[in-house]
Design a protein around this motif. Structure first.
Motif, mmCIF file in Angstrom:
data_model
loop_
_atom_site.group_PDB
_atom_site.id
_atom_site.type_symbol
_atom_site.label_atom_id
_atom_site.label_comp_id
_atom_site.label_asym_id
_atom_site.label_seq_id
_atom_site.Cartn_x
_atom_site.Cartn_y
_atom_site.Cartn_z
ATOM 1 N N TYR A 29 -7.683 -1.802 -11.042
ATOM 2 C CA TYR A 29 -6.373 -2.407 -10.777
ATOM 3 C C TYR A 29 -5.260 -1.436 -11.213
ATOM 4 C CZ TYR A 29 -2.356 -5.479 -11.374
ATOM 5 O OH TYR A 29 -1.104 -6.029 -11.323
ATOM 6 N N ASP A 75 -4.849 1.316 -8.706
ATOM 7 C CA ASP A 75 -4.086 0.887 -7.517
ATOM 8 C C ASP A 75 -2.597 0.849 -7.822
ATOM 9 O OD1 ASP A 75 -6.223 0.522 -5.735
ATOM 10 O OD2 ASP A 75 -6.626 -1.502 -6.479
ATOM 11 N N ARG A 127 0.446 2.901 -6.079
ATOM 12 C CA ARG A 127 1.603 2.209 -5.500
ATOM 13 C C ARG A 127 2.909 2.844 -6.014
ATOM 14 N NH1 ARG A 127 5.067 -1.406 -7.364
ATOM 15 N NH2 ARG A 127 3.895 -1.950 -9.234
ATOM 16 N N THR A 174 -10.774 1.731 0.005
ATOM 17 C CA THR A 174 -9.343 2.021 -0.125
ATOM 18 C C THR A 174 -8.729 1.363 -1.359
ATOM 19 O OG1 THR A 174 -8.947 0.238 1.421
ATOM 20 C CG2 THR A 174 -8.838 2.451 2.313
ATOM 21 N N CYS A 175 -9.334 0.264 -1.816
ATOM 22 C CA CYS A 175 -8.758 -0.468 -2.953
ATOM 23 C C CYS A 175 -9.596 -0.221 -4.206
ATOM 24 C CB CYS A 175 -8.715 -1.958 -2.619
ATOM 25 S SG CYS A 175 -8.303 -3.003 -4.010
ATOM 26 N N SER A 176 -8.955 0.314 -5.242
ATOM 27 C CA SER A 176 -9.694 0.683 -6.450
ATOM 28 C C SER A 176 -10.132 -0.542 -7.259
ATOM 29 C CB SER A 176 -8.850 1.630 -7.317
ATOM 30 O OG SER A 176 -9.680 2.459 -8.073
ATOM 31 N N THR A 177 -9.358 -1.626 -7.171
ATOM 32 C CA THR A 177 -9.755 -2.868 -7.854
ATOM 33 C C THR A 177 -11.109 -3.320 -7.296
ATOM 34 O OG1 THR A 177 -7.417 -3.472 -7.894
ATOM 35 C CG2 THR A 177 -8.989 -5.188 -8.477
ATOM 36 N N ASP A 178 -11.206 -3.335 -5.963
ATOM 37 C CA ASP A 178 -12.471 -3.716 -5.319
ATOM 38 C C ASP A 178 -13.588 -2.759 -5.722
ATOM 39 O OD1 ASP A 178 -11.075 -5.674 -4.005
ATOM 40 O OD2 ASP A 178 -11.039 -4.661 -2.065
#
Ligand code: ADP
Ligand code: MG
Length: 315
Positions: free
Chosen positions: A160, A163, A167, A263-267
């Motif tokens: 999270y 990400d 951002r 693409t999403c680091s949280t995932d």
């Protein structure tokens, strides 16, 4: 050639400690040093809210009130907890942030070669159930059903934070960057020379910096979880920091590391922890759901790469 060099020279990087680990941000724009500072402030803020150790964090407040009352928490923490719960559902409970009492009990790398008794494990295990997390989105508050329950976002918070760093850097006009938050790599764009970023996949049984292969990626995140990062060996058994909520013990399988790419680091962060527990075969539906690719390394150093990554991975 000259142009390439001039552009590479604009690199500016910072190393800092947060989230219990070493972090690194590198951007390619001298004029935007401020953006790195803003990103670091944000990571510190996330750490302060989501740490399981800091006494004034949202997580500490939640565990102090467990079994008693709802506690107001920050929107960021609320949303990440909600995401973690969704992840628990999708992974059939392999990923479970109520794992904290077991993490405390085992104290991997804190209690030497301590192996708890079966009774202690069962006692802690009784407190592990993500369905005991109660969330009220109206009031942004949460509660843990039973006294003694506690949360641990160690398997998802670095992702999270990564990400959020991305951002902030993008919002500040950064077009090329490499970020590594304790093994959670996230990249922006491509390298300043236009080539893809190269991310080495650590050989889990060799000193840091020895790679099994290299991934070429653009605008992606690469997260690795290994059983050789925090561990001890006792009576021939390898005990490490990824715990199986079904047994209450460190996962025992032939995996040494799992890498997730998406693409999403949280995932990707939550995925690596779940994939580690589920193993390659049972992981496929999860990978598809998150449009993620993965690399599995087993103890005989067999490397399994999912189809979508083969082109991008060089041994
Ligand atoms: P790393 O911390 O090395 O990046 P992970 O992302 O896999 O590795 O996170 C491991 C951490 O997550 C552990 O240190 C612990 O705090 C927590 N954890 C351990 N087992 C689980 C689990 N089954 N579900 C959710 N979190 C876990
Ligand atoms: Mg993880």
């Amino acid at each position: 050639m000259m142009l390439k060099k001039a552009r590479m020279d604009k690199a500016i990087d910072k190393v800092f400690f947060a989230l219990g680990t070493i972090n690194y941000i590198k951007i390619f724009d001298f004029a935007k040093e401020d953006a790195i500072e803003k990103a670091i402030d944000r990571v510190t803020e996330i750490d302060n809210r989501m740490s399981a150790f800091k006494t004034e964090s949202d997580l500490s407040k939640l565990s102090r009130n467990s079994g008693e009352r709802f506690q107001n928490i920050h929107k960021d923490t609320f949303q990440l907890i909600r995401k973690a719960v969704e992840f628990s559902d999708l992974s059939n409970g392999a990923f479970d942030i109520t794992i904290r009492p077991l993490v405390e009990l085992w104290g991997i790398n804190k209690k030497g070669s301590f192996v708890p008794s079966e009774i202690e494990i069962q006692e802690a295990l009784r407190l592990v159930d993500y369905q005991d997390i109660q969330l009220d989105s109206e009031s942004l508050s949460a509660a843990l059903k039973n006294q003694g329950q506690a949360l641990d976002l160690g398997g998802i918070a670095k992702g999270y934070a990564a990400d959020e760093v991305k951002r902030i850097l993008v919002e500040n006009g950064i077009q090329s960057a490499m970020v590594n938050l304790g093994g959670n790599v996230i990249t922006i764009g491509s390298r300043p020379d236009g080539q893809p970023w190269q991310v080495g996949i650590q050989n889990p049984i060799a000193p840091t910096g020895n790679y099994l292969g290299v991934l070429s990626i653009t605008d992606k995140t690469v997260v690795t979880s290994g059983s050789n990062e925090r561990f001890f060996i006792k009576d021939g058994i390898h005990y490490h920091h990824i715990l199986d909520p079904r047994t209450g013990k460190p996962v025992q399988n032939s995996l040494l590391s799992v890498t997730a790419v998406c693409t999403c680091s949280t995932d990707a962060d939550a995925l690596t922890t779940a994939l580690f527990i589920l193993g390659p075969e049972k992981s496929m539906p999860l990978l598809q759901k998150f449009r993620a690719e993965a690399i599995f390394v087993t103890d005989d150093l067999t490397v399994t790469v999912t189809n979508g990554l083969i082109r991008h991975f060089k041994i």
